[in-house]
Design a protein around this motif. Structure first.
Motif, PDB file in Angstrom:
ATOM      1  N   UNK A 189       0.956  -1.076   0.029  1.00  0.00           N
ATOM      2  CA  UNK A 189      -0.085   0.169   0.074  1.00  0.00           C
ATOM      3  C   UNK A 189       0.733   1.292   0.274  1.00  0.00           C
ATOM      4  N   UNK A 190       0.552   2.497  -0.322  1.00  0.00           N
ATOM      5  CA  UNK A 190       1.274   3.144  -0.222  1.00  0.00           C
ATOM      6  C   UNK A 190       1.961   4.352   1.743  1.00  0.00           C
ATOM      7  N   UNK A 191       1.636   3.099   2.401  1.00  0.00           N
ATOM      8  CA  UNK A 191       1.968   2.775   3.680  1.00  0.00           C
ATOM      9  C   UNK A 191       3.674   2.496   3.434  1.00  0.00           C
ATOM     10  N   UNK A 192       3.362   1.454   2.396  1.00  0.00           N
ATOM     11  CA  UNK A 192       4.992   1.391   2.593  1.00  0.00           C
ATOM     12  C   UNK A 192       5.389   1.393   1.676  1.00  0.00           C
ATOM     13  N   UNK A 193       5.101   2.374   0.458  1.00  0.00           N
ATOM     14  CA  UNK A 193       5.891   3.468  -0.760  1.00  0.00           C
ATOM     15  C   UNK A 193       6.178   3.976   0.071  1.00  0.00           C
ATOM     16  N   UNK A 194       5.983   4.867   1.241  1.00  0.00           N
ATOM     17  CA  UNK A 194       6.297   5.973   2.401  1.00  0.00           C
ATOM     18  C   UNK A 194       7.716   5.253   2.506  1.00  0.00           C
ATOM     19  N   UNK A 195       7.432   4.403   3.310  1.00  0.00           N
ATOM     20  CA  UNK A 195       8.799   3.269   3.564  1.00  0.00           C
ATOM     21  C   UNK A 195       9.895   3.857   3.419  1.00  0.00           C
ATOM     22  N   UNK A 196       9.683   3.149   2.037  1.00  0.00           N
ATOM     23  CA  UNK A 196      10.676   2.815   1.229  1.00  0.00           C
ATOM     24  C   UNK A 196      11.494   3.871   0.638  1.00  0.00           C
ATOM     25  N   UNK A 197      10.718   5.172  -0.144  1.00  0.00           N
ATOM     26  CA  UNK A 197      10.734   6.117  -0.143  1.00  0.00           C
ATOM     27  C   UNK A 197      12.268   6.811   1.062  1.00  0.00           C
ATOM     28  N   UNK A 198      11.518   6.709   2.316  1.00  0.00           N
ATOM     29  CA  UNK A 198      11.963   7.819   3.300  1.00  0.00           C
ATOM     30  C   UNK A 198      13.510   6.997   3.841  1.00  0.00           C
ATOM     31  N   UNK A 199      13.321   5.493   3.856  1.00  0.00           N
ATOM     32  CA  UNK A 199      14.685   4.617   3.545  1.00  0.00           C
ATOM     33  C   UNK A 199      15.354   4.807   2.751  1.00  0.00           C
ATOM     34  N   UNK A 200      15.291   4.387   1.560  1.00  0.00           N
ATOM     35  CA  UNK A 200      15.930   4.862   0.251  1.00  0.00           C
ATOM     36  C   UNK A 200      16.826   6.722   0.510  1.00  0.00           C
ATOM     37  N   UNK A 201      15.735   7.448   1.156  1.00  0.00           N
ATOM     38  CA  UNK A 201      16.634   8.934   1.200  1.00  0.00           C
ATOM     39  C   UNK A 201      17.677   8.377   2.108  1.00  0.00           C
ATOM     40  N   UNK A 202      17.255   7.661   3.398  1.00  0.00           N
ATOM     41  CA  UNK A 202      18.319   7.418   4.083  1.00  0.00           C
ATOM     42  C   UNK A 202      19.976   6.778   3.581  1.00  0.00           C
ATOM     43  N   UNK A 203      19.480   6.003   2.701  1.00  0.00           N
ATOM     44  CA  UNK A 203      20.634   5.211   1.878  1.00  0.00           C
ATOM     45  C   UNK A 203      20.826   6.621   1.200  1.00  0.00           C
ATOM     46  N   UNK A 204      20.283   7.312   0.132  1.00  0.00           N
ATOM     47  CA  UNK A 204      21.020   8.165  -0.589  1.00  0.00           C
ATOM     48  C   UNK A 204      22.271   9.350   0.748  1.00  0.00           C
ATOM     49  N   UNK A 205      21.356   9.273   1.661  1.00  0.00           N
ATOM     50  CA  UNK A 205      22.347  10.184   2.556  1.00  0.00           C
ATOM     51  C   UNK A 205      23.941   9.586   3.221  1.00  0.00           C
ATOM     52  N   UNK A 206      23.395   8.470   3.296  1.00  0.00           N
ATOM     53  CA  UNK A 206      24.383   7.594   3.977  1.00  0.00           C
ATOM     54  C   UNK A 206      25.663   7.888   2.480  1.00  0.00           C
ATOM     55  N   UNK A 207      24.918   7.495   1.370  1.00  0.00           N
ATOM     56  CA  UNK A 207      26.517   7.683   0.486  1.00  0.00           C
ATOM     57  C   UNK A 207      26.973   8.982   0.423  1.00  0.00           C
ATOM     58  N   UNK A 208      25.783   9.843   0.328  1.00  0.00           N
ATOM     59  CA  UNK A 208      26.992  11.344   0.557  1.00  0.00           C
ATOM     60  C   UNK A 208      27.482  11.207   1.467  1.00  0.00           C
ATOM     61  N   UNK A 209      27.358  11.021   3.025  1.00  0.00           N
ATOM     62  CA  UNK A 209      28.192  10.768   3.957  1.00  0.00           C
ATOM     63  C   UNK A 209      29.075  10.752   3.592  1.00  0.00           C
ATOM     64  N   UNK A 210      29.633   8.941   3.320  1.00  0.00           N
ATOM     65  CA  UNK A 210      30.641   8.576   2.755  1.00  0.00           C
ATOM     66  C   UNK A 210      30.965   9.013   1.648  1.00  0.00           C
TER      67      UNK A 210
END
Length: 244
Positions: free
Chosen positions: A22-43
């Protein structure tokens, strides 16, 4: 005219959600992908150009660096790839044996890895023009773990830092949309990509604002906040649907 197909609205919703429940899980994935992007930027900022989200490039580097005589860099790339895979393995085993009633354990493991990276960096006492491999490996481990978050019966259905594959899915989905075969199948992947891109942008701005040398500490704070805020998004019904 009688048809066996689902109503247009139901079919459209199914195509929009893609692999998500559902849209809730889609939002969860987008937020966690955002954390992945931030982690890559930090590294990248911390190490002045070392990627922990780009295992394709690291795989090539662990061969090409040796050919060019840069054996230390070649072995570093190899260790980065192995550490990333180890994160996937540990998160998968933890899901099976420790977090059977909570898919969110992978995010907690990622947050812990970012904290470990920050602590490791703080104990290095290295000059400002140098960086340690241990913090980078901690981030690679955490990213590997994070990629197991959106799974079905133990199988990952939406990688969060595999941007190349996501772009392939988006392009293919748009092609199918234009051909009239599957109208909105690209939207779910586009939302994950947008999350990753947003994370890289916001992370980059934050890390520059608080000084690149403090990027790991800033990321650790962001990761802990994300782990807490997204806990409620990881609804128990997903576990039931996954067959756990």
């Amino acid at each position: 005219m009688t048809t066996t197909h689902a109503p247009p609205t139901s079919q459209t919703r199914k195509e929009l959600l893609g692999p998500f429940y559902d849209s809730r899980e889609m939002l969860l994935a987008a937020v966690l992908a955002g954390l992945a992007g931030a982690t890559g930027a930090a590294a990248w900022l911390y190490s002045s150009g070392w990627y922990v989200t780009f295992m394709t490039g690291n795989t090539e580097r662990m061969v090409l660096e040796h050919i060019q005589g840069a054996h230390v860099l070649g072995f570093t790339a190899l260790v980065t790839v192995l550490t990333f895979v180890l994160g996937v393995i540990v998160a998968t085993l933890a899901r099976i044996h420790l977090w059977r009633k909570a898919r969110h354990g992978a995010t907690v493991l990622t947050a812990a890895s970012t904290v470990a990276a920050s602590i490791s960096d703080a104990t290095l006492n290295s000059p400002k023009d140098e960086f340690g491999i241990a913090p980078v490996l901690c981030l690679a481990f955490g990213l590997g773990a994070l990629n197991t978050s959106i799974s079905r019966k133990g199988e990952v259905v939406m990688p969060l830092s595999y941007v190349t594959g996501t772009l392939v899915k988006i392009g293919q989905g748009i092609g199918l949309h234009l051909a009239g075969r599957k109208r909105w199948g690209w939207v779910a992947h586009a939302s994950t990509y947008a999350g990753f891109l947003t994370g890289a942008i916001v992370g980059g701005i934050l890390f520059n604002a608080f000084d690149e040398r403090n990027s790991l500490l800033t990321l650790a704070a962001v990761a802990v906040v994300v782990a807490v805020l997204t806990w409620r998004l990881d609804h128990p019904k997903f576990l039931e649907s996954d067959g756990h």
